[in-house]
Design an enzyme around this catalytic site. Structure first.
Site, PDB file in Angstrom:
ATOM      1  N   CYS A 113      -7.152  12.326   2.862  1.00 36.91           N
ATOM      2  CA  CYS A 113      -5.845  11.713   3.154  1.00 36.91           C
ATOM      3  C   CYS A 113      -4.938  11.660   1.937  1.00 36.91           C
ATOM      4  CB  CYS A 113      -6.040  10.315   3.731  1.00 36.91           C
ATOM      5  SG  CYS A 113      -6.858  10.341   5.329  1.00 36.91           S
ATOM      6  N   HIS A 247       0.281   5.734   2.600  1.00 33.72           N
ATOM      7  CA  HIS A 247      -0.501   6.489   3.591  1.00 33.72           C
ATOM      8  C   HIS A 247      -0.670   5.586   4.804  1.00 33.72           C
ATOM      9  CE1 HIS A 247      -3.469   8.671   5.657  1.00 33.72           C
ATOM     10  NE2 HIS A 247      -4.492   7.914   5.302  1.00 33.72           N
ATOM     11  N   ASN A 277      -2.834   7.829  12.059  1.00 34.43           N
ATOM     12  CA  ASN A 277      -3.153   8.329  10.726  1.00 34.43           C
ATOM     13  C   ASN A 277      -3.191   9.856  10.768  1.00 34.43           C
ATOM     14  OD1 ASN A 277      -4.376   9.137   8.354  1.00 34.43           O
ATOM     15  ND2 ASN A 277      -5.977   7.569   8.376  1.00 34.43           N
TER      16      ASN A 277
HETATM   17  N1  COA Z   1     -12.299  -0.068  20.564  1.00 33.98           N
HETATM   18  C1  COA Z   1     -13.015  -1.186  20.773  1.00 33.98           C
HETATM   19  N2  COA Z   1     -13.993  -1.595  19.959  1.00 33.98           N
HETATM   20  C2  COA Z   1     -14.246  -0.840  18.863  1.00 33.98           C
HETATM   21  C3  COA Z   1     -13.533   0.351  18.599  1.00 33.98           C
HETATM   22  C4  COA Z   1     -12.522   0.726  19.491  1.00 33.98           C
HETATM   23  N3  COA Z   1     -11.780   1.836  19.316  1.00 33.98           N
HETATM   24  N4  COA Z   1     -14.006   0.893  17.458  1.00 33.98           N
HETATM   25  C5  COA Z   1     -14.980   0.071  17.021  1.00 33.98           C
HETATM   26  N5  COA Z   1     -15.134  -0.959  17.869  1.00 33.98           N
HETATM   27  C6  COA Z   1     -16.079  -2.090  17.816  1.00 33.98           C
HETATM   28  C7  COA Z   1     -17.279  -1.788  16.950  1.00 33.98           C
HETATM   29  O1  COA Z   1     -18.236  -1.071  17.684  1.00 33.98           O
HETATM   30  C8  COA Z   1     -17.746  -3.181  16.598  1.00 33.98           C
HETATM   31  O2  COA Z   1     -18.452  -3.695  17.686  1.00 33.98           O
HETATM   32  P1  COA Z   1     -19.722  -4.655  17.450  1.00 33.98           P
HETATM   33  O3  COA Z   1     -19.185  -5.845  16.728  1.00 33.98           O
HETATM   34  O4  COA Z   1     -20.178  -4.911  18.834  1.00 33.98           O
HETATM   35  O5  COA Z   1     -20.681  -3.846  16.613  1.00 33.98           O
HETATM   36  C9  COA Z   1     -16.439  -3.981  16.480  1.00 33.98           C
HETATM   37  O6  COA Z   1     -15.443  -3.204  17.167  1.00 33.98           O
HETATM   38  C10 COA Z   1     -15.991  -4.228  15.063  1.00 33.98           C
HETATM   39  O7  COA Z   1     -16.061  -3.003  14.356  1.00 33.98           O
HETATM   40  P2  COA Z   1     -15.541  -2.867  12.876  1.00 33.98           P
HETATM   41  O8  COA Z   1     -15.714  -1.462  12.430  1.00 33.98           O
HETATM   42  O9  COA Z   1     -16.153  -3.952  12.032  1.00 33.98           O
HETATM   43  O10 COA Z   1     -13.997  -3.226  13.095  1.00 33.98           O
HETATM   44  P3  COA Z   1     -12.872  -3.393  12.018  1.00 33.98           P
HETATM   45  O11 COA Z   1     -12.188  -4.677  12.182  1.00 33.98           O
HETATM   46  O12 COA Z   1     -13.351  -3.024  10.648  1.00 33.98           O
HETATM   47  O13 COA Z   1     -11.812  -2.288  12.472  1.00 33.98           O
HETATM   48  C11 COA Z   1     -11.102  -0.114  11.763  1.00 33.98           C
HETATM   49  C12 COA Z   1     -12.182  -0.926  12.476  1.00 33.98           C
HETATM   50  C13 COA Z   1     -11.543   1.325  11.728  1.00 33.98           C
HETATM   51  C14 COA Z   1      -9.805  -0.250  12.526  1.00 33.98           C
HETATM   52  C15 COA Z   1     -10.911  -0.672  10.323  1.00 33.98           C
HETATM   53  O14 COA Z   1     -12.164  -0.865   9.717  1.00 33.98           O
HETATM   54  C16 COA Z   1     -10.094   0.222   9.480  1.00 33.98           C
HETATM   55  O15 COA Z   1      -8.940   0.485   9.744  1.00 33.98           O
HETATM   56  N6  COA Z   1     -10.684   0.696   8.375  1.00 33.98           N
HETATM   57  C17 COA Z   1      -9.993   1.560   7.482  1.00 33.98           C
HETATM   58  C18 COA Z   1     -10.094   2.935   8.035  1.00 33.98           C
HETATM   59  C19 COA Z   1      -9.232   3.875   7.283  1.00 33.98           C
HETATM   60  O16 COA Z   1      -8.277   3.501   6.666  1.00 33.98           O
HETATM   61  N7  COA Z   1      -9.618   5.136   7.379  1.00 33.98           N
HETATM   62  C20 COA Z   1      -8.893   6.200   6.868  1.00 33.98           C
HETATM   63  C21 COA Z   1      -8.928   6.218   5.416  1.00 33.98           C
HETATM   64  S1  COA Z   1      -7.881   7.487   5.005  1.00 33.98           S
END
Ligand code: COA
Length: 320
Positions: A113, A247, A277
């Site tokens: 990214c 970003h 993204n």
């Molecule tokens: N819809 C519903 N539930 C979802 C889901 C979706 N699309 N994706 C994941 N979940 C669930 C998970 O399975 C987990 O369930 P559980 O508690 O039963 O195990 C729960 O939601 C929490 O997951 P978690 O990964 O801890 O959520 P989060 O609050 O961290 O949000 C992101 C997930 C990906 C949105 C967040 O971590 C994020 O934005 N991270 C940065 C990613 C990023 O910037 N990536 C690119 C870098 S360039």
């Protein structure tokens, strides 16, 4: 020593839009979950007939028009991408052919990214050292082709598109500084295996894997640090920055960087809600949008920052 100035911008988004609601019938998710956690409402999806290079071509053509120069004047092409047309030749070479640019240096940068910021940093050095006069720097991503559409932790986050700038040698101030970093010890947190290296997942296709929460925590800390590094390197205060172009990975990560800069969200260029993204394309897409709608004006100072798989991260401070 010459400066490198952005003299034109361009962008392209595929026509098809997939909304969060659209995902509800495909995977176990909801519009509310996606929007609350990420700030994303929809993303653009590449058509079967399109490629990373075809999107780059449209964005580059717009940027050349905006700069008022022809493709034949370009002497350097850099594309940041993790979803190239081919492993080789580079998408930059394919674009060179499509645009009819003559012999010049053309290569891709693989910095996930942060690919556009890395490309901008490299092109800036080329121009300042006299190795190029007119460069195309592009971020172009066909993310849909590297996502497992049954993996709800990744497929709702990413979108497709391309953004481009023309960077020209100039007496005027332009790119003030770029700051590029990496830490490969996080390589297992966000990655795509390489099928040609025998690392196949799910048969023939390799897909993106992300531990989103781990990425989130490091991104917030790291991007906070790079704001200080960038301002210190230029002897500038937070108040000297007119616009932040982050970003577009997660609205909560973006808001934490804006807070660090004491910057109201009205001064942050946001595309995440409608584009998701788009990896290396997200910053040039946002830049082009804000230049074309008249928010970013000549002479203003713009801070760009990115973070991605590796981890790789970077920033650029640019006088428009
Ligand atoms: N819809 C519903 N539930 C979802 C889901 C979706 N699309 N994706 C994941 N979940 C669930 C998970 O399975 C987990 O369930 P559980 O508690 O039963 O195990 C729960 O939601 C929490 O997951 P978690 O990964 O801890 O959520 P989060 O609050 O961290 O949000 C992101 C997930 C990906 C949105 C967040 O971590 C994020 O934005 N991270 C940065 C990613 C990023 O910037 N990536 C690119 C870098 S360039």
């Amino acid at each position: 020593m010459a400066n490198a100035k952005i003299t034109g911008t361009g962008s392209y988004l595929p026509k098809e839009i997939r909304t969060n609601k659209g995902f509800e019938s495909m995977i176990d998710t909801t519009d509310e979950w996606i929007y609350a956690r990420t700030g994303i409402k929809q993303r653009h999806v590449i058509a079967d007939s399109e490629t990373c290079s075809s999107m780059a071509e449209i964005a580059a053509t717009q940027a050349l028009e905006a700069a008022g120069i022809s493709a034949s004047e370009i002497d350097l092409i850099i594309i940041g991408t993790s979803s190239p047309d081919r492993v080789f030749p580079s998408t930059a070479c394919i674009l060179q052919d499509k645009l009819g640019v003559g012999d010049c240096a053309a290569f891709d940068v693989q910095a996930a990214c942060s690919g556009f910021i890395y490309g901008l940093g490299i092109a800036n050095q080329f121009i300042r050292a006299g190795g190029a006069k007119k460069a195309l720097v592009i971020g172009s991503e066909a993310n849909s082709r590297i996502l497992d559409m049954s993996d709800r932790s990744t497929c709702v986050i990413f979108g497709d598109g391309a953004g481009a700038v023309v960077l020209e040698s100039s007496e005027e101030e332009g790119v003030l500084s770029t700051h590029l970093h990496s830490d490969g010890s996080h390589q297992d947190v966000l990655y795509i295996n390489n099928p040609i290296a025998g690392q196949k997942q799910d048969g023939e296709q390799a897909y993106m894997t992300m531990l989103g929460n781990d990425v989130y925590k490091v991104a917030v800390k790291t991007l906070g640090r790079i704001v200080d590094e960038t301002l210190d390197a230029n002897g500038m205060q937070k108040s000297d920055v007119d616009w932040l172009i982050p970003h577009q990975a997660n609205i909560r990560i973006i808001a934490s960087v804006a807070k660090k800069l004491n910057m109201p969200m009205e001064k942050v260029i946001l595309t995440i809600e409608e584009q998701g993204n788009t990896s290396a394309a997200s910053i040039p897409l946002a830049l082009d949008k804000a230049v074309r709608d008249g928010r970013i004006k000549q002479g203003q100072t713009v801070l760009m920052e990115a973070f991605g798989g590796g981890f790789v991260w970077g920033s650029a401070l640019v006088k428009m």
